[in-house]
Design a protein around this motif. Structure first.
Motif, PDB file in Angstrom:
ATOM      1  N   UNK A 185       0.810  -1.215   0.000  1.00 43.33           N
ATOM      2  CA  UNK A 185       0.000   0.000   0.000  1.00 43.33           C
ATOM      3  C   UNK A 185       0.842   1.264   0.000  1.00 43.33           C
ATOM      4  N   UNK A 186       2.075   1.178   0.430  1.00 43.15           N
ATOM      5  CA  UNK A 186       2.967   2.335   0.455  1.00 43.15           C
ATOM      6  C   UNK A 186       4.412   1.845   0.479  1.00 43.15           C
ATOM      7  N   UNK A 187       5.328   2.784   0.270  1.00 44.85           N
ATOM      8  CA  UNK A 187       6.751   2.466   0.254  1.00 44.85           C
ATOM      9  C   UNK A 187       7.432   3.119   1.453  1.00 44.85           C
ATOM     10  N   UNK A 188       8.487   2.489   1.906  1.00 44.05           N
ATOM     11  CA  UNK A 188       9.252   3.004   3.038  1.00 44.05           C
ATOM     12  C   UNK A 188      10.733   3.037   2.665  1.00 44.05           C
ATOM     13  N   UNK A 189      11.366   4.154   2.928  1.00 42.52           N
ATOM     14  CA  UNK A 189      12.812   4.296   2.772  1.00 42.52           C
ATOM     15  C   UNK A 189      13.402   4.496   4.164  1.00 42.52           C
ATOM     16  N   UNK A 190      14.356   3.663   4.541  1.00 44.55           N
ATOM     17  CA  UNK A 190      14.936   3.753   5.875  1.00 44.55           C
ATOM     18  C   UNK A 190      16.443   3.530   5.805  1.00 44.55           C
ATOM     19  N   UNK A 191      17.117   3.820   6.901  1.00 41.35           N
ATOM     20  CA  UNK A 191      18.566   3.679   6.983  1.00 41.35           C
ATOM     21  C   UNK A 191      18.912   2.432   7.783  1.00 41.35           C
ATOM     22  N   UNK A 192      19.738   1.590   7.201  1.00 37.50           N
ATOM     23  CA  UNK A 192      20.213   0.397   7.892  1.00 37.50           C
ATOM     24  C   UNK A 192      21.491   0.716   8.666  1.00 37.50           C
ATOM     25  N   UNK A 193      21.853  -0.167   9.575  1.00 32.28           N
ATOM     26  CA  UNK A 193      23.072   0.025  10.351  1.00 32.28           C
ATOM     27  C   UNK A 193      24.311  -0.425   9.588  1.00 32.28           C
ATOM     28  N   UNK A 194      24.106  -1.146   8.468  1.00 27.56           N
ATOM     29  CA  UNK A 194      25.234  -1.724   7.764  1.00 27.56           C
ATOM     30  C   UNK A 194      25.165  -1.394   6.271  1.00 27.56           C
ATOM     31  N   UNK A 195      26.329  -1.444   5.656  1.00 26.38           N
ATOM     32  CA  UNK A 195      26.426  -1.283   4.210  1.00 26.38           C
ATOM     33  C   UNK A 195      25.816  -2.503   3.512  1.00 26.38           C
ATOM     34  N   UNK A 196      25.334  -2.315   2.288  1.00 24.27           N
ATOM     35  CA  UNK A 196      24.738  -3.421   1.541  1.00 24.27           C
ATOM     36  C   UNK A 196      25.745  -4.539   1.272  1.00 24.27           C
ATOM     37  N   UNK A 197      27.010  -4.162   1.142  1.00 25.64           N
ATOM     38  CA  UNK A 197      28.051  -5.150   0.844  1.00 25.64           C
ATOM     39  C   UNK A 197      28.664  -5.752   2.095  1.00 25.64           C
TER      40      UNK A 197
END
Length: 222
Positions: free
Chosen positions: A117-129
């Motif tokens: 129903x909606x999108x969320x953009x958030x900050x993770x504690x770790x890099x994607x790699x």
């Protein structure tokens, strides 16, 4: 015809009959359900209208849920727009918000989730790699209720609302020109203005995506 051929022929005929019967049964079930739904809608029009409205709203929200690409494009456009301003003019709140997101993006910590129903953009504690144990072990991941403070933006109806709120009057330094807000009513009015993309001064804010479009000359007829 050999015995094997006869057996295979009977098997295929039996399989075809089973498939045909399955389709017929499903068609009858759907027809019956449709008739019962229509009868219920006629008997309870208000309830049916409510359900239809909620279903339509859900479809609309799903259809207009913005993508991660759109967030990146809106962010880049906003950063470019603010970078053209001098420090004495730019809105400190807008600049601080953009710098915060840019830092997370530079570290590869931005995450995107489409929640239907909606999108969320958030900050993770770790890099994607990052492949360390702490970043991969599911038992060490934060609970869903612990991630509210890491949410950077929420998108629905084709736009990201926090970014639009923060970018309202991005070219006005309200520390030098304070807002004249007196009471809760004015505060709520200012909140609604910023969420709807309207300047504090009452003028519609031109979206960043529209500002970057080339200006075409109008043809004047004599």
């Amino acid at each position: 015809m050999s015995a094997v051929g006869k057996v295979l022929s009977r098997s295929f005929r039996g399989l075809g009959t089973k498939i045909s019967n399955s389709f017929k049964t499903a068609a009858v079930d759907y027809k019956t359900a449709a008739k019962e739904t229509w009868a219920s809608a006629k008997n309870r029009p208000l309830k049916s209208s409510l359900y239809a409205g909620l279903f339509s709203l859900g479809v609309c929200l799903n259809w207009t849920s913005p993508t991660e690409k759109q967030f990146t494009e809106d962010l880049v456009g906003s950063v470019n727009a603010v970078s053209l301003l001098t420090d004495s003019v730019k809105n400190k709140e807008s600049d601080a918000h953009l710098q915060k997101i840019s830092r997370h993006m530079a570290k590869g910590q931005i995450r995107y989730r489409n929640l239907i129903l909606f999108s969320v953009v958030y900050a993770s504690d770790y890099d994607k790699c990052n492949k360390f144990y702490e970043s991969q072990c599911k038992h060490l991941q934060p609970r869903w209720y612990d991630t509210f403070g890491q949410i950077l933006d929420i998108g629905c109806f084709g736009k990201y609302w926090v970014l639009q709120y923060k970018m309202a009057d991005y070219d006005v330094d309200f520390e030098e020109l304070p807002k004249d807000i007196d009471g809760r009513l004015d505060a709520v009015k200012d909140l609604m203005y910023r969420l709807s993309g309207v300047s504090y001064f009452g003028n519609p804010v031109v979206p960043i995506s529209e500002q970057n479009r080339p200006i075409t000359a109008a043809v004047v007829s004599e």
